[in-house]
Enzyme design. Structure first.
Site, PDB file in Angstrom:
ATOM      1  N   HIS A 201      42.790 -27.002  37.603  1.00 23.11           N
ATOM      2  CA  HIS A 201      41.968 -27.582  36.540  1.00 23.11           C
ATOM      3  C   HIS A 201      42.808 -28.623  35.808  1.00 23.11           C
ATOM      4  O   HIS A 201      43.789 -28.280  35.145  1.00 23.11           O
ATOM      5  CB  HIS A 201      41.500 -26.504  35.556  1.00 23.11           C
ATOM      6  CG  HIS A 201      40.579 -25.502  36.181  1.00 23.11           C
ATOM      7  ND1 HIS A 201      39.213 -25.698  36.271  1.00 23.11           N
ATOM      8  CD2 HIS A 201      40.819 -24.313  36.787  1.00 23.11           C
ATOM      9  CE1 HIS A 201      38.661 -24.657  36.889  1.00 23.11           C
ATOM     10  NE2 HIS A 201      39.617 -23.805  37.215  1.00 23.11           N
ATOM     11  N   LEU A 202      42.430 -29.891  35.979  1.00 26.97           N
ATOM     12  CA  LEU A 202      43.003 -30.942  35.141  1.00 26.97           C
ATOM     13  C   LEU A 202      41.962 -31.095  34.030  1.00 26.97           C
ATOM     14  O   LEU A 202      40.785 -30.910  34.276  1.00 26.97           O
ATOM     15  CB  LEU A 202      43.186 -32.230  35.947  1.00 26.97           C
ATOM     16  CG  LEU A 202      44.114 -32.069  37.168  1.00 26.97           C
ATOM     17  CD1 LEU A 202      44.150 -33.357  37.983  1.00 26.97           C
ATOM     18  CD2 LEU A 202      45.521 -31.688  36.730  1.00 26.97           C
ATOM     19  N   ARG A 203      42.376 -31.376  32.845  1.00 27.60           N
ATOM     20  CA  ARG A 203      41.401 -31.322  31.740  1.00 27.60           C
ATOM     21  C   ARG A 203      40.892 -32.682  31.306  1.00 27.60           C
ATOM     22  O   ARG A 203      40.184 -32.784  30.301  1.00 27.60           O
ATOM     23  CB  ARG A 203      42.032 -30.599  30.553  1.00 27.60           C
ATOM     24  CG  ARG A 203      42.526 -29.186  30.865  1.00 27.60           C
ATOM     25  CD  ARG A 203      41.437 -28.291  31.407  1.00 27.60           C
ATOM     26  NE  ARG A 203      41.858 -26.881  31.372  1.00 27.60           N
ATOM     27  CZ  ARG A 203      41.112 -25.890  31.840  1.00 27.60           C
ATOM     28  NH1 ARG A 203      39.934 -26.133  32.381  1.00 27.60           N
ATOM     29  NH2 ARG A 203      41.553 -24.650  31.775  1.00 27.60           N
TER      30      ARG A 203
ATOM     31  N   ASN B 290      35.208 -29.181  36.098  1.00 26.61           N
ATOM     32  CA  ASN B 290      34.761 -28.778  34.753  1.00 26.61           C
ATOM     33  C   ASN B 290      35.541 -29.446  33.618  1.00 26.61           C
ATOM     34  O   ASN B 290      36.071 -28.791  32.729  1.00 26.61           O
ATOM     35  CB  ASN B 290      34.766 -27.250  34.601  1.00 26.61           C
ATOM     36  CG  ASN B 290      36.148 -26.634  34.750  1.00 26.61           C
ATOM     37  OD1 ASN B 290      37.027 -27.225  35.362  1.00 26.61           O
ATOM     38  ND2 ASN B 290      36.338 -25.460  34.191  1.00 26.61           N
TER      39      ASN B 290
ATOM     40  N   ASP C  24      32.892 -24.395  39.689  1.00 24.35           N
ATOM     41  CA  ASP C  24      33.887 -23.422  39.240  1.00 24.35           C
ATOM     42  C   ASP C  24      34.037 -23.387  37.724  1.00 24.35           C
ATOM     43  O   ASP C  24      33.968 -24.402  37.036  1.00 24.35           O
ATOM     44  CB  ASP C  24      35.248 -23.701  39.858  1.00 24.35           C
ATOM     45  CG  ASP C  24      36.224 -22.584  39.518  1.00 24.35           C
ATOM     46  OD1 ASP C  24      35.983 -21.462  39.961  1.00 24.35           O
ATOM     47  OD2 ASP C  24      37.171 -22.831  38.768  1.00 24.35           O
TER      48      ASP C  24
ATOM     49  N   HIS D 183      32.661 -19.831  42.859  1.00 25.64           N
ATOM     50  CA  HIS D 183      33.191 -18.939  41.818  1.00 25.64           C
ATOM     51  C   HIS D 183      32.229 -17.765  41.769  1.00 25.64           C
ATOM     52  O   HIS D 183      31.107 -17.887  41.273  1.00 25.64           O
ATOM     53  CB  HIS D 183      33.235 -19.702  40.485  1.00 25.64           C
ATOM     54  CG  HIS D 183      33.471 -18.850  39.277  1.00 25.64           C
ATOM     55  ND1 HIS D 183      34.558 -19.012  38.454  1.00 25.64           N
ATOM     56  CD2 HIS D 183      32.750 -17.837  38.729  1.00 25.64           C
ATOM     57  CE1 HIS D 183      34.504 -18.137  37.462  1.00 25.64           C
ATOM     58  NE2 HIS D 183      33.409 -17.416  37.598  1.00 25.64           N
TER      59      HIS D 183
ATOM     60  N   HIS E 270      39.343 -17.591  44.125  1.00 22.74           N
ATOM     61  CA  HIS E 270      40.053 -16.535  43.379  1.00 22.74           C
ATOM     62  C   HIS E 270      39.541 -15.099  43.598  1.00 22.74           C
ATOM     63  O   HIS E 270      39.010 -14.460  42.694  1.00 22.74           O
ATOM     64  CB  HIS E 270      40.110 -16.844  41.872  1.00 22.74           C
ATOM     65  CG  HIS E 270      38.862 -17.382  41.244  1.00 22.74           C
ATOM     66  ND1 HIS E 270      37.653 -16.755  41.334  1.00 22.74           N
ATOM     67  CD2 HIS E 270      38.646 -18.498  40.497  1.00 22.74           C
ATOM     68  CE1 HIS E 270      36.750 -17.453  40.673  1.00 22.74           C
ATOM     69  NE2 HIS E 270      37.326 -18.518  40.158  1.00 22.74           N
TER      70      HIS E 270
ATOM     71  N   ASP F 269      44.812 -21.666  40.744  1.00 21.14           N
ATOM     72  CA  ASP F 269      43.836 -21.612  39.662  1.00 21.14           C
ATOM     73  C   ASP F 269      44.520 -22.023  38.353  1.00 21.14           C
ATOM     74  O   ASP F 269      44.395 -21.356  37.322  1.00 21.14           O
ATOM     75  CB  ASP F 269      43.167 -20.238  39.537  1.00 21.14           C
ATOM     76  CG  ASP F 269      41.886 -20.304  38.703  1.00 21.14           C
ATOM     77  OD1 ASP F 269      41.573 -21.399  38.181  1.00 21.14           O
ATOM     78  OD2 ASP F 269      41.207 -19.272  38.567  1.00 21.14           O
TER      79      ASP F 269
ATOM     80  N   HIS G  37      45.751 -24.490  28.851  1.00 21.42           N
ATOM     81  CA  HIS G  37      45.054 -24.483  27.564  1.00 21.42           C
ATOM     82  C   HIS G  37      46.022 -24.844  26.450  1.00 21.42           C
ATOM     83  O   HIS G  37      47.246 -24.717  26.610  1.00 21.42           O
ATOM     84  CB  HIS G  37      44.466 -23.096  27.275  1.00 21.42           C
ATOM     85  CG  HIS G  37      43.286 -22.763  28.129  1.00 21.42           C
ATOM     86  ND1 HIS G  37      42.086 -23.430  28.030  1.00 21.42           N
ATOM     87  CD2 HIS G  37      43.125 -21.844  29.115  1.00 21.42           C
ATOM     88  CE1 HIS G  37      41.231 -22.921  28.912  1.00 21.42           C
ATOM     89  NE2 HIS G  37      41.843 -21.970  29.585  1.00 21.42           N
TER      90      HIS G  37
HETATM   91 ZN   LIG Z   1      36.609 -19.895  38.894  1.00 20.64          ZN
END
Ligand SMILES: [Zn+2]
Length: 436
Positions: free
Chosen positions: A70-72, A102, A160, A187, A240, A313, A317
């Site tokens: 996840h890059l934000r 996301n 996801d 997911h 996952h 994953d 944060h």
């Molecule tokens: Zn997920």
């Protein structure tokens, strides 16, 4: 730039190679692989532009690939940017990462995909492959424009972070994606079963008084997606995997010849829900940490090939997301910089051997995502990870390249890590203590 890497143990599962050899890199490609290349190359090519790196005792493998990051950016740059995520990737030994959609806005259209690719080019560290959303705004109601997203450069589709609860929409997504050769990454979580749970449902959720998420919330969806893939004669990749029941379902599906692949993440074979006793929100992930029986099943799934891939994953944060009451804390672990070292424990515990582990972190994700990566054969892109298997180091989140300092492994002593990472023939990361 020309690089000659000499004396390392070369492990390339794609070619069944595990031996001491040299690698010669020119113009971003691997041009020669073989024993004792140095004499021939040095005498023939007397120019001084060749940089020679002696790697006795080190292990060189195809650049590691993380298919679940996840890059934000766009939207949550305080958690991670594309550039900081790419820096974390190469520091963790990853030459390629695939990023989940996301962000905010969600990567559900061409302009966001193009934005991510542009930022990735600017960062010029790891290869970044965007994953597009299955449904618009990942809200589970209408499919995105798969073809348009594919043309813009996505390598897979996923909502996801959220499950796709509408089975009919998942059916159409699998059919359409399969015709475009885009993998669907699911997911798996039935939100009616997971409800507003905070941790694995079991002994510890009971004694801690935290609402539980039962393992069947994951397994019911794994079963559904396997059935839809079977019915539509398409494929699905399960993200996952965290429970024994999911491993069993995927194993059975593979035995029946279905096109199902699966990944797990290092925390699911390293930690159990017992850790939640600390109420440390860094242990809060989704799916949640499970029990010892599940951890044992995940390891068995890795051994027998039920689980094809170890993915990070990586879910960075900010402090404000995690330093709140457990109930309100965000899910996730900043994983890119600890994943390899945690996975190396599987070798020390004799659960996997080196080629098996490297396959799950390079060639298998490359095959699932159809990337021209994951091998050291002559002619391949010069993406290489060099690992010092003995090096002891302590995790210090303040030293992370990632903006996400949320790791339950902070302070833990590790053994083995990437000491340098080569992407397209250029050294994009070197351990600061190395004198190259
Ligand atoms: Zn997920």
């Amino acid at each position: 730039m020309k690089l000659l890497l000499t004396g390392a143990r070369i492990i390339d599962p794609a070619q069944n190679i595990d031996s001491r050899m040299d690698l010669f890199l020119e113009n971003g490609k691997i041009t020669k692989v073989g024993a004792n290349l140095s004499k021939a190359i040095k005498s023939k090519d007397s120019d001084k532009t060749i940089k020679i790196i002696e790697l006795a005792g080190m292990i060189a493998v195809p650049g590691l690939i993380d298919m679940h990051t996840h890059l934000r950016e766009p939207g949550f740059e305080y958690k991670e940017t594309i550039a900081s995520g790419a820096a974390a990737a190469v520091a963790g030994g990853f030459t390629s990462i695939a990023c989940m959609p996301n962000s905010n806005p969600i990567n559900d259209n061409r302009s966001i995909t193009e934005f991510i690719r542009r930022k990735a080019t600017e960062a010029s560290l790891a290869n970044i492959y965007p994953i597009g959303a299955i449904s618009r705004n990942s809200d589970g109601s209408q499919l995105t424009e798969f073809w348009d997203l594919k043309e813009a450069g996505i390598v897979a589709l996923s909502d996801d972070g959220k499950p796709l609860m509408d089975a009919a929409l998942m059916r159409r997504a699998m059919e359409y994606a399969f015709s475009l050769q885009l993998p669907i990454i699911s997911h798996c979580e039935d939100t009616n079963l997971s409800g507003n749970g905070l941790m694995n449902e079991g002994y510890y959720s009971t004694i801690l008084g935290l609402r539980g998420i039962p393992s069947v919330a994951e397994e019911a969806m794994v079963a559904r997606d396997i059935l839809i893939a079977e019915f539509t004669k398409t494929s699905v990749h399960i993200a996952h995997v965290s429970t024994a029941g999911s491993v069993r379902l995927i194993r059975d599906a593979k035995k029946r010849g279905l096109k199902v692949t699966a990944e797990t993440a290092p925390h699911y074979f390293t930690l159990t829900d017992e850790s939640l006793q600390s109420y440390d929100t860094n242990f809060k992930v989704n799916p949640p940490l499970r029990n010892e029986r599940d951890v044992a099943a995940i390891k068995e799934g890795l051994v027998d090939g039920t689980i094809d891939v170890i993915a990070c994953d990586h879910a960075p944060h900010g402090r404000t997301d995690k330093e709140v009451e457990f109930e309100y804390a965000a899910n996730g672990i900043s994983g890119l910089e600890t994943s390899l070292s945690l996975s190396l424990n599987l070798i020390r515990c004799k659960i996997l051997n080196w080629p098996e582990l490297i396959a799950k972190m390079s060639v298998n994700p490359a095959r699932i995502l159809n990337l021209p990566k994951g091998t050291l054969e002559a002619g391949a892109d010069a993406d290489i990870t060099v690992i010092d298997p003995q090096l002891k180091w302590n995790v210090d989140v303040q030293g992370f390249r990632s903006r996400g300092k949320n790791s339950p492994f902070n302070g833990r002593q590790m053994q083995g890590r990437a000491i340098f990472t080569i992407v397209g023939g250029e050294i994009k990361y070197a351990l600061p203590s190395l004198k190259l």
